[in-house]
Design an enzyme around this catalytic site. Structure first.
Site, short mmCIF file in Angstrom:
data_model
loop_
_atom_site.label_atom_id
_atom_site.label_comp_id
_atom_site.label_asym_id
_atom_site.label_seq_id
_atom_site.Cartn_x
_atom_site.Cartn_y
_atom_site.Cartn_z
N PRO A 2 0.68 -1.27 0.00
CA PRO A 2 0.00 0.00 0.00
C PRO A 2 0.70 1.32 0.00
CG PRO A 2 -1.12 -1.53 1.36
CD PRO A 2 0.01 -2.22 0.71
N GLU A 3 1.71 1.62 0.67
CA GLU A 3 2.08 3.04 0.73
C GLU A 3 3.10 3.40 -0.35
OE1 GLU A 3 2.40 4.38 4.86
OE2 GLU A 3 1.69 2.42 5.48
N LYS A 61 -0.14 6.80 -4.06
CA LYS A 61 -0.33 5.35 -4.11
C LYS A 61 -1.05 4.90 -5.38
CE LYS A 61 -1.11 5.87 0.82
NZ LYS A 61 -2.14 5.76 1.89
N ARG A 291 -7.97 2.43 13.47
CA ARG A 291 -6.77 1.68 13.15
C ARG A 291 -5.77 1.92 14.26
NH1 ARG A 291 -6.48 4.62 7.69
NH2 ARG A 291 -5.58 2.65 7.12
#
Length: 321
Positions: A2-3, A61, A291
DNA sequence: AAAAGTACCTGCGCGC
DNA sequence: TGCGCGCAGGTACTTT
């Protein structure tokens, strides 16, 4: 994966294989991975089959691959986002990986034929065909390796800010945005319309490096603190990129299925209970924005202004006693 | 209109 | 061993 660092590893890995290649065939195994494809243009397969890829571009991203189009056509691109669990795997033709949602068969005029498997466990990622529109600032749209891309960006990426490693990243606009936001600084770091490419890992790592608590109000930061934070963001992203990104398991891999090494360099993310590398205080994890947020309670003190009213009044009572 | 909440998904590891 | 629960690196849409 993801990042920003992980997505860049994928972009760089795909570039030599995909630029110049013709997408000869497309296999859709799960329509849900096309959620971000808008059918008004035409079907994904019809628009993509037979197209030649001219570049591999990334902003934050998001990844996209501009396609060769006729002079009378609107320019378009294959757009990809990996979501939480997406992978783009380069394979020999005919190879099928577990949980492949979409498969692309590539013919390249110079290299051997290849297969790109878009694999995604959670299906938060997607592929789509989208039209390209001019960038707001008129500069090249993102990062594409040695040669800057055209000043054209997929319409669904147009609202995403430049990432902090982009030479055209608008620093004054970033500081201006921080000064207007009444929310915790971590929320702003994760807001892709303010600055892109940062996710939960690198937000926690940057805030640890800058010694800032994640709930510090963004607008309350001094210009100096904001500048230090931006500097730490860039440092951590670049270091992670140099180490091939962060991998904890087989879920986050490059185009060849290999893991990155940055997980060995983490100071906050996932380090709950381990001593802070600066002061030895155990790293804490608390839930924030649904999160985990990891921080050193000694180096990253929560500011009074960010305390909840009940908590602040309890603290005042305690102070008097 | 900024800020917060919710939906979209699968699968792993944990404690019982 | 099986089962429910919490947790996971993201974005976009809706509600307040």
């Amino acid at each position: 994966m993801p990042e920003l660092p992980e997505v860049e590893v994928v972009r760089a890995g795909l570039q030599p294989a995909i630029v110049g290649a013709r997408i000869a065939d497309i296999d859709i195994y799960d329509e849900r991975s096309l959620r971000r494809h808008h059918r008004a243009l035409g079907t994904f397969v019809d628009l993509l089959r037979g197209s030649r890829v001219t570049a591999a571009v990334r902003r934050g991203k998001f990844l996209w691959f501009p396609l060769e189009t006729g002079a009378d056509e609107r320019p378009r691109a294959l757009v990809g986002h990996l979501g939480m669990s997406g992978q783009m795997l380069l394979r020999e033709p005919g190879t099928l990986d577990e949980r492949t949602r979409i498969g692309l068969s590539l013919e390249h005029p110079e290299h051997r034929d290849l297969r790109v498997n878009f694999v995604d466990q959670r299906i938060f990622g997607s592929l789509a065909i989208d039209t390209l529109v001019p960038t707001r600032d008129g500069f090249p749209s993102g990062f594409a390796g040695d040669i800057p891309p055209a000043a054209l960006i997929p319409s669904q990426v147009a609202h995403i800010a430049r990432d902090p490693l982009d030479p055209h990243f608008d620093e004054p606009a970033f500081f201006e945005a921080l000064s207007r936001k009444k929310v915790g600084i971590k929320r702003v770091l994760l807001d892709q319309t303010v600055v892109s490419g940062i996710g939960n890992i690198y937000a926690d790592e940057s805030l640890w490096a800058a010694r800032l608590h994640f709930e510090r109000q963004a607008a309350a930061l001094t210009r100096r603190q904001a500048a230090v934070l931006l500097d730490e963001v860039r440092t951590v992203l670049q270091k992670a990129l140099a180490e091939g990104g962060t991998s904890f398991d087989a879920q986050y891999v490059n185009v060849n299925g290999a893991s990155g090494y940055f997980s060995h360099s983490l100071n906050a993310y996932g380090q709950t209970g381990k001593p802070c590398a600066r002061c030895g205080t155990p790293i804490e994890r608390v839930s924030f924005m649904n999160r985990g947020s990891h921080f050193c309670p000694f180096c990253q003190k929560r500011p009074r202004a960010a305390r909840k009213p009940a908590e602040a009044s309890a603290a005042r009572t305690a102070d008097k006693a």
